[in-house]
Scaffold this motif. Structure first.
Motif, PDB file in Angstrom:
ATOM      1  N   TYR A   1      -1.201   7.045   8.250  1.00  0.00           N
ATOM      2  CA  TYR A   1      -2.035   6.499   8.092  1.00  0.00           C
ATOM      3  C   TYR A   1      -2.494   5.088   8.133  1.00  0.00           C
ATOM      4  CZ  TYR A   1      -4.353  10.791  10.419  1.00  0.00           C
ATOM      5  OH  TYR A   1      -4.057  11.965  11.035  1.00  0.00           O
ATOM      6  N   VAL A   2      -1.774   5.291   6.306  1.00  0.00           N
ATOM      7  CA  VAL A   2      -2.105   3.310   5.346  1.00  0.00           C
ATOM      8  C   VAL A   2      -0.694   3.109   6.579  1.00  0.00           C
ATOM      9  CG1 VAL A   2      -0.952   2.411   3.105  1.00  0.00           C
ATOM     10  CG2 VAL A   2      -2.137   4.409   3.340  1.00  0.00           C
TER      11      VAL A   2
ATOM     12  N   LEU B   1      12.845  -8.615   3.211  1.00  0.00           N
ATOM     13  CA  LEU B   1      13.474  -8.618   1.559  1.00  0.00           C
ATOM     14  C   LEU B   1      11.466  -8.549   1.121  1.00  0.00           C
ATOM     15  CD1 LEU B   1      14.758  -9.073  -0.631  1.00  0.00           C
ATOM     16  CD2 LEU B   1      14.850 -11.753  -0.296  1.00  0.00           C
ATOM     17  N   GLY B   2      10.941 -10.234   1.835  1.00  0.00           N
ATOM     18  CA  GLY B   2       9.191  -8.990   0.910  1.00  0.00           C
ATOM     19  C   GLY B   2       8.824  -7.871   1.306  1.00  0.00           C
ATOM     20  N   THR B   3       9.188  -7.402   2.632  1.00  0.00           N
ATOM     21  CA  THR B   3       8.822  -6.043   2.915  1.00  0.00           C
ATOM     22  C   THR B   3       9.563  -4.533   1.819  1.00  0.00           C
ATOM     23  OG1 THR B   3       9.343  -6.130   4.953  1.00  0.00           O
ATOM     24  CG2 THR B   3       8.814  -3.705   4.707  1.00  0.00           C
ATOM     25  N   ALA B   4      11.123  -5.114   1.317  1.00  0.00           N
ATOM     26  CA  ALA B   4      10.772  -4.239   0.400  1.00  0.00           C
ATOM     27  C   ALA B   4      10.421  -4.806  -1.370  1.00  0.00           C
ATOM     28  CB  ALA B   4      12.864  -4.285   0.179  1.00  0.00           C
ATOM     29  N   PHE B   5      10.127  -5.766  -1.164  1.00  0.00           N
ATOM     30  CA  PHE B   5       9.710  -6.252  -2.822  1.00  0.00           C
ATOM     31  C   PHE B   5       9.002  -5.003  -3.256  1.00  0.00           C
ATOM     32  CE2 PHE B   5       8.005  -9.323  -5.669  1.00  0.00           C
ATOM     33  CZ  PHE B   5       8.231  -9.659  -6.806  1.00  0.00           C
ATOM     34  N   PRO B   6       7.490  -4.408  -2.735  1.00  0.00           N
ATOM     35  CA  PRO B   6       6.490  -4.100  -3.741  1.00  0.00           C
ATOM     36  C   PRO B   6       7.399  -2.412  -3.729  1.00  0.00           C
ATOM     37  CG  PRO B   6       5.766  -4.488  -1.607  1.00  0.00           C
ATOM     38  CD  PRO B   6       6.946  -4.894  -1.779  1.00  0.00           C
ATOM     39  N   PHE B   7       8.299  -2.254  -3.550  1.00  0.00           N
ATOM     40  CA  PHE B   7       9.365  -1.255  -4.104  1.00  0.00           C
ATOM     41  C   PHE B   7      10.208  -1.338  -4.718  1.00  0.00           C
ATOM     42  CE2 PHE B   7       8.350   0.508   0.545  1.00  0.00           C
ATOM     43  CZ  PHE B   7       7.821   1.741   0.115  1.00  0.00           C
ATOM     44  N   LEU B   8      10.735  -2.347  -5.028  1.00  0.00           N
ATOM     45  CA  LEU B   8      11.375  -2.993  -5.823  1.00  0.00           C
ATOM     46  C   LEU B   8      10.366  -3.436  -7.065  1.00  0.00           C
ATOM     47  CD1 LEU B   8      13.986  -5.688  -4.322  1.00  0.00           C
ATOM     48  CD2 LEU B   8      14.914  -2.968  -5.127  1.00  0.00           C
TER      49      LEU B   8
ATOM     50  N   GLY C   1       1.008  -1.402  -0.010  1.00  0.00           N
ATOM     51  CA  GLY C   1      -0.150  -0.190   0.056  1.00  0.00           C
ATOM     52  C   GLY C   1       0.772   1.339  -0.295  1.00  0.00           C
ATOM     53  N   ASN C   2       2.081   1.341   0.684  1.00  0.00           N
ATOM     54  CA  ASN C   2       2.833   2.567   0.826  1.00  0.00           C
ATOM     55  C   ASN C   2       2.911   2.252  -0.304  1.00  0.00           C
ATOM     56  OD1 ASN C   2       2.020   2.459   4.010  1.00  0.00           O
ATOM     57  ND2 ASN C   2       3.799   3.821   3.706  1.00  0.00           N
TER      58      ASN C   2
END
Length: 388
Positions: free
Chosen positions: A45-46, A143-150, A25-26
């Motif tokens: 908030y998100v 890595l999962g947290t970073a994946f959307p940004f990548l 979402g971010n």
């Protein structure tokens, strides 16, 4: 030994896949803000909605001892599927501010059955070498947290729908994969009776309390750092006249933290979890204190400092989890890990909202100073923890 290596690999893959919706979402919030005319404050908030959902989920999971009373693999799969569907809600055509926050809350709620339950599964398989196993496991989460940004930082991922569909699909696949290939571990001890006071009683154990408090200091810093790294890069671009890709560099900085988790796990085999956690927390605390100077440095040096910080801020996380897990009996490991996660994420909401407030009233380069309170608090408690 072969079976353990195989099992750990599956858990790592599933943990990476199923935590990818965390920051999905971010990573697309700018597009959502533009499309639906949301206020700029929605950014804080998100992420806080995800954290609040995670807290609510972990509190309920800990209260009813879900991971200790039921098959952890089944809990993991069901929560993965439900988290994926909550994540998919972001691609609906008629998205309001409240439906967005509710969808992110739901994603966080069901992530409570993924992150701590994944650590519980690892603890069921590893009586020795748990620090190394958790190092790789938390590295997968990072890595999962970073994946959307990548994804977002590539030409392929410019569409918000691509980010959401990819992370949701991975989450469903990861949950099913773990359920099919990872049975209950050999060190799992099922809790038959429901003990509603089990969580609070754990804090009467000295080693558990001190390890937990060290983790709480770490959590004050971690998610606020991740959430506001895009803000830091945007601010540096304005101050220096550079045009760094915010999504790509945010993804790189968070991804480096996954590597440091693995390195920390390997080092824990030789130095012990306490020393690794102490070293990492010290480095990240120094980065907090020196953060205003980073904005005055050249572009390469700014990125080096932020990358170093991205590595240090995560290296201690799996080692704190190891210290917590090692301080309690087998039949309460799931409850203990879930409870500590819940409180830690509640603390992260406070630091995220504080930085969100400060970002609008003071010079951007000074807001990260308040994160140093976490490492100072954590180091003070960790230094008094005599167990490893």
């Amino acid at each position: 030994m072969k079976q353990k290596s195989y099992i750990l690999l599956i858990i790592i893959i599933a943990q990476f896949a199923c935590t990818s919706p965390w920051f999905a979402g971010n990573s697309i919030i700018d597009e959502l803000t533009l499309k639906y005319n949301f206020e700029q404050e929605i950014i804080g908030y998100v992420i806080s909605s995800v954290q609040f959902g995670f807290i609510s989920g972990t509190l309920l999971f800990a209260l009813f001892m879900v991971a200790d009373r039921f098959s952890p693999s089944k809990v993991f799969m069901v929560c993965a599927i439900l988290a994926a569907f909550c994540n998919l809600f972001l691609v609906t055509e008629y998205l309001s501010k409240w439906s967005l926050l509710l969808a992110r809350f739901g994603t966080g709620f069901f992530l409570a059955g993924i992150y701590p339950v994944g650590m519980k599964i690892a603890a069921d398989y590893y009586e020795k070498g748990l620090g190394k196993a958790l190092g790789f496991l938390v590295g997968a989460l990072v890595l999962g947290t970073a994946f959307p940004f990548l994804i977002k930082g590539t030409s392929w991922g410019h569409s918000p729908n691509t980010v959401i569909f990819t992370t949701s699909s991975l989450t469903i696949i990861g949950g099913i994969l773990l359920f099919l290939l990872v049975p209950n571990g050999p060190y799992r001890k099922k809790s038959i009776l429901l003990k509603l006071n089990a969580g609070p009683q754990l804090f009467r154990t000295k080693d558990f309390k001190k390890a937990a408090f060290g983790y709480f200091g770490h959590m004050w810093e971690l998610y606020a750092f991740w959430a506001f790294t895009p803000f830091a890069i945007k601010s540096y671009n304005v101050l220096s006249g550079n045009n760094f890709s915010v999504s790509l560099w945010t993804g790189i900085i968070i991804t480096l933290g996954s590597i440091s988790c693995g390195i920390g796990g390997l080092l824990s085999q030789y130095l012990g979890s306490k020393k690794v956690a102490f070293f990492a927390l010290t480095i990240s605390g120094l980065c907090c204190l020196l953060s205003p100077l980073a904005f005055l440095f050249s572009s390469p040096l700014f990125l080096v400092i932020w990358c170093l910080w991205g590595m240090a801020v995560t290296m201690d996380s799996p080692q704190f989890s190891k210290l917590v897990a090692s301080s309690i009996s087998s039949e309460l490991k799931g409850t203990g890990l879930t409870l500590v996660n819940s409180i830690g994420f509640a603390i992260s909401i406070v630091s995220i909202q504080l930085l969100s407030f400060l970002s609008g009233i003071i010079d951007p380069k000074y807001i990260f100073l308040v994160l140093s309170l976490g490492p100072i608090f954590g180091l003070w408690h960790l230094n008094g923890n005599k167990s490893d």
